[in-house]
Design a protein around this motif. Structure first.
Motif, PDB file in Angstrom:
ATOM      1  N   GLN A   1      52.474  34.177  -2.305  1.00  0.00           N
ATOM      2  CA  GLN A   1      52.901  33.759  -0.972  1.00  0.00           C
ATOM      3  C   GLN A   1      52.104  32.547  -0.511  1.00  0.00           C
ATOM      4  OE1 GLN A   1      52.294  37.885   0.403  1.00  0.00           O
ATOM      5  NE2 GLN A   1      54.164  37.519   1.580  1.00  0.00           N
TER       6      GLN A   1
ATOM      7  N   ALA B   1      55.173  32.693   3.334  1.00  0.00           N
ATOM      8  CA  ALA B   1      54.159  33.688   3.697  1.00  0.00           C
ATOM      9  C   ALA B   1      54.768  34.933   4.318  1.00  0.00           C
ATOM     10  CB  ALA B   1      53.138  33.071   4.648  1.00  0.00           C
TER      11      ALA B   1
ATOM     12  N   LYS C   1      51.888  29.565   3.033  1.00  0.00           N
ATOM     13  CA  LYS C   1      52.368  29.217   4.379  1.00  0.00           C
ATOM     14  C   LYS C   1      53.485  28.194   4.324  1.00  0.00           C
ATOM     15  CE  LYS C   1      48.247  30.450   6.925  1.00  0.00           C
ATOM     16  NZ  LYS C   1      47.171  30.011   7.799  1.00  0.00           N
TER      17      LYS C   1
ATOM     18  N   SER D   1      48.580  43.242   3.486  1.00  0.00           N
ATOM     19  CA  SER D   1      47.819  42.248   2.727  1.00  0.00           C
ATOM     20  C   SER D   1      46.364  42.628   2.603  1.00  0.00           C
ATOM     21  CB  SER D   1      47.937  40.888   3.398  1.00  0.00           C
ATOM     22  OG  SER D   1      47.429  40.919   4.697  1.00  0.00           O
TER      23      SER D   1
END
Length: 67
Positions: free
Chosen positions: A13, A56, A15, A67
């Motif tokens: 993942q 993300a 951003k 997470s």
């Protein structure tokens, strides 16, 4: 002893996956995930590897709260 010669893909993942993919292309020559079978994939000595940053907030891997 057996050892790995390569991996089929690296999925994670990020951003901003598009910007990150472009950065890896410019600085390391890592091609982004092809949009079709007509486009090339990243090749290493051991073969093809998919380098795939996901958004993300993707639910593809798991719940974001884990997470």
């Amino acid at each position: 002893m057996e050892r790995a010669l390569g991996i089929g893909g690296f999925f994670f993942q990020a951003k901003n996956p598009d910007v990150l993919s472009q950065w890896y292309l410019e600085h390391f020559g890592v091609l982004p995930v092809p949009a079709s079978y007509d486009q090339p994939a990243w090749q290493q000595e051991a073969g093809t590897t998919v380098f795939a940053p996901f958004p993300a907030d993707t639910k593809y891997f798991r719940d974001a709260k884990q997470s």
